[in-house]
Design a protein around this motif. Structure first.
Motif, PDB file in Angstrom:
ATOM      1  N   CYS A   1       3.865  10.997  -9.399  1.00 25.95           N
ATOM      2  CA  CYS A   1       4.866   9.830  -9.231  1.00 25.95           C
ATOM      3  C   CYS A   1       4.543   8.987  -8.215  1.00 25.95           C
ATOM      4  O   CYS A   1       4.828   7.576  -8.049  1.00 25.95           O
ATOM      5  CB  CYS A   1       6.342  10.439  -9.318  1.00 25.95           C
ATOM      6  N   ALA A   2       4.040   9.456  -7.283  1.00 23.39           N
ATOM      7  CA  ALA A   2       3.834   8.456  -5.984  1.00 23.39           C
ATOM      8  C   ALA A   2       2.374   7.895  -5.861  1.00 23.39           C
ATOM      9  O   ALA A   2       2.276   7.117  -5.100  1.00 23.39           O
ATOM     10  CB  ALA A   2       3.804   9.352  -4.680  1.00 23.39           C
ATOM     11  N   THR A   3       1.465   7.903  -7.055  1.00 23.79           N
ATOM     12  CA  THR A   3       0.215   7.468  -6.868  1.00 23.79           C
ATOM     13  C   THR A   3       0.256   5.924  -7.524  1.00 23.79           C
ATOM     14  O   THR A   3       1.200   5.672  -8.215  1.00 23.79           O
ATOM     15  CB  THR A   3      -0.857   8.166  -7.813  1.00 23.79           C
ATOM     16  N   THR A   4      -0.630   5.097  -7.112  1.00 28.60           N
ATOM     17  CA  THR A   4      -0.733   3.881  -7.417  1.00 28.60           C
ATOM     18  C   THR A   4      -1.943   3.275  -8.086  1.00 28.60           C
ATOM     19  O   THR A   4      -2.832   3.923  -7.722  1.00 28.60           O
ATOM     20  CB  THR A   4      -0.402   2.703  -6.582  1.00 28.60           C
ATOM     21  N   ALA A   5      -2.143   2.472  -9.025  1.00 26.93           N
ATOM     22  CA  ALA A   5      -3.527   1.937  -9.218  1.00 26.93           C
ATOM     23  C   ALA A   5      -4.354   1.674  -8.163  1.00 26.93           C
ATOM     24  O   ALA A   5      -3.903   0.686  -7.342  1.00 26.93           O
ATOM     25  CB  ALA A   5      -3.443   1.051 -10.516  1.00 26.93           C
TER      26      ALA A   5
ATOM     27  N   ALA B   1       3.526   0.356   1.767  1.00 28.48           N
ATOM     28  CA  ALA B   1       4.864  -0.078   1.486  1.00 28.48           C
ATOM     29  C   ALA B   1       5.721   1.418   2.105  1.00 28.48           C
ATOM     30  O   ALA B   1       5.159   2.546   2.012  1.00 28.48           O
ATOM     31  CB  ALA B   1       5.154   0.024  -0.114  1.00 28.48           C
ATOM     32  N   PRO B   2       7.063   1.119   2.237  1.00 26.28           N
ATOM     33  CA  PRO B   2       7.671   2.337   2.914  1.00 26.28           C
ATOM     34  C   PRO B   2       7.740   3.514   1.553  1.00 26.28           C
ATOM     35  O   PRO B   2       7.573   2.902   0.426  1.00 26.28           O
ATOM     36  CB  PRO B   2       9.279   1.649   2.791  1.00 26.28           C
ATOM     37  N   ALA B   3       8.202   4.666   2.061  1.00 25.00           N
ATOM     38  CA  ALA B   3       8.160   5.499   1.191  1.00 25.00           C
ATOM     39  C   ALA B   3       9.150   5.501   0.018  1.00 25.00           C
ATOM     40  O   ALA B   3      10.128   4.923   0.277  1.00 25.00           O
ATOM     41  CB  ALA B   3       8.842   6.847   1.696  1.00 25.00           C
ATOM     42  N   GLY B   4       8.789   5.832  -1.134  1.00 20.25           N
ATOM     43  CA  GLY B   4       9.597   5.465  -2.398  1.00 20.25           C
ATOM     44  C   GLY B   4       9.433   4.023  -2.936  1.00 20.25           C
ATOM     45  O   GLY B   4      10.048   3.792  -4.081  1.00 20.25           O
TER      46      GLY B   4
ATOM     47  N   GLY C   1       7.930   5.658  -9.058  1.00 22.15           N
ATOM     48  CA  GLY C   1       8.448   6.455  -9.767  1.00 22.15           C
ATOM     49  C   GLY C   1       9.315   7.578  -8.814  1.00 22.15           C
ATOM     50  O   GLY C   1      10.320   7.880  -9.359  1.00 22.15           O
ATOM     51  N   PHE C   2       8.494   7.922  -7.901  1.00 23.41           N
ATOM     52  CA  PHE C   2       9.496   8.970  -7.054  1.00 23.41           C
ATOM     53  C   PHE C   2      10.859   8.112  -6.572  1.00 23.41           C
ATOM     54  O   PHE C   2      11.606   8.804  -6.278  1.00 23.41           O
ATOM     55  CB  PHE C   2       8.686   9.242  -5.993  1.00 23.41           C
ATOM     56  N   GLY C   3      10.514   6.802  -6.050  1.00 22.18           N
ATOM     57  CA  GLY C   3      11.767   6.171  -5.451  1.00 22.18           C
ATOM     58  C   GLY C   3      12.983   6.410  -6.600  1.00 22.18           C
ATOM     59  O   GLY C   3      14.112   6.260  -6.115  1.00 22.18           O
ATOM     60  N   LYS C   4      12.661   5.970  -7.600  1.00 18.11           N
ATOM     61  CA  LYS C   4      13.570   5.882  -8.726  1.00 18.11           C
ATOM     62  C   LYS C   4      14.148   7.215  -9.058  1.00 18.11           C
ATOM     63  O   LYS C   4      15.380   7.431  -9.279  1.00 18.11           O
ATOM     64  CB  LYS C   4      13.199   5.135 -10.121  1.00 18.11           C
TER      65      LYS C   4
ATOM     66  N   ALA D   1      17.512   2.482  -6.938  1.00 15.19           N
ATOM     67  CA  ALA D   1      16.651   1.795  -6.139  1.00 15.19           C
ATOM     68  C   ALA D   1      16.351   0.327  -6.806  1.00 15.19           C
ATOM     69  O   ALA D   1      15.969   0.212  -8.236  1.00 15.19           O
ATOM     70  CB  ALA D   1      15.462   2.483  -5.734  1.00 15.19           C
ATOM     71  N   SER D   2      16.317  -0.588  -5.962  1.00 12.45           N
ATOM     72  CA  SER D   2      16.024  -1.843  -6.761  1.00 12.45           C
ATOM     73  C   SER D   2      14.817  -2.536  -5.941  1.00 12.45           C
ATOM     74  O   SER D   2      14.674  -2.213  -4.738  1.00 12.45           O
ATOM     75  CB  SER D   2      17.186  -2.955  -6.629  1.00 12.45           C
ATOM     76  N   GLY D   3      14.161  -3.488  -6.678  1.00  9.71           N
ATOM     77  CA  GLY D   3      13.210  -4.252  -5.973  1.00  9.71           C
ATOM     78  C   GLY D   3      13.410  -5.407  -5.027  1.00  9.71           C
ATOM     79  O   GLY D   3      14.626  -5.804  -5.281  1.00  9.71           O
TER      80      GLY D   3
END
Length: 130
Positions: A17-21, A57-60, A85-88, A95-97
């Motif tokens: 969940c915490a990975t990004t492209a 970015a901050p955690a989550g 995904g983990f933040g949600k 959580a909102s952007g």
């Protein structure tokens, strides 16, 4: 034994969940383009995203930085934070952007290095960045 398998599976799911492209395309979603439009004061379609990359970015949260060139020759660098995904998951979907924070990088502009006033807070104002 079953408890170990469940624990390992749980941690694998969380790490996924915490990975990004690593190489996102040089384009934004309609949501990102809408936020950038509001931040730079240009209509959608009057600018082009020429480069995008993942940032710290901050955690989550997942952070993305966009380089934007407008039809009138202005250049901006914009950053948008969105919940991962983990933040949600960790906030039960609450959580909102954030809005886009764009800094003017146009050569010769009197506003070079200044952040858009729409996203400017007291700390940025005190630093003379707005």
């Amino acid at each position: 034994m079953l408890q170990k398998i469940v624990t390992v599976t749980f941690f694998l799911i969380l790490s996924g969940c915490a990975t990004t492209a690593s190489n996102p395309p040089a384009q934004g979603s309609n949501k990102a383009e809408g936020k950038i439009s509001m931040a730079i004061g240009r209509e959608m379609g009057n600018f082009k995203i020429t480069h995008s990359q993942a940032t710290e970015a901050p955690a989550g949260y997942n952070g993305m930085q966009y380089t934007v060139k407008t039809d009138d020759g202005a250049t901006f660098k914009c950053e948008i934070l969105e919940p991962s995904g983990f933040g949600k998951f960790a906030t039960w979907g609450m959580a909102s952007g954030a809005d886009a924070m764009c800094t003017d990088f146009t050569k010769g502009s009197s506003d070079v290095g200044k952040t858009n006033k729409a996203s400017c807070n007291a700390l940025l104002q005190a630093a003379g960045k707005c």
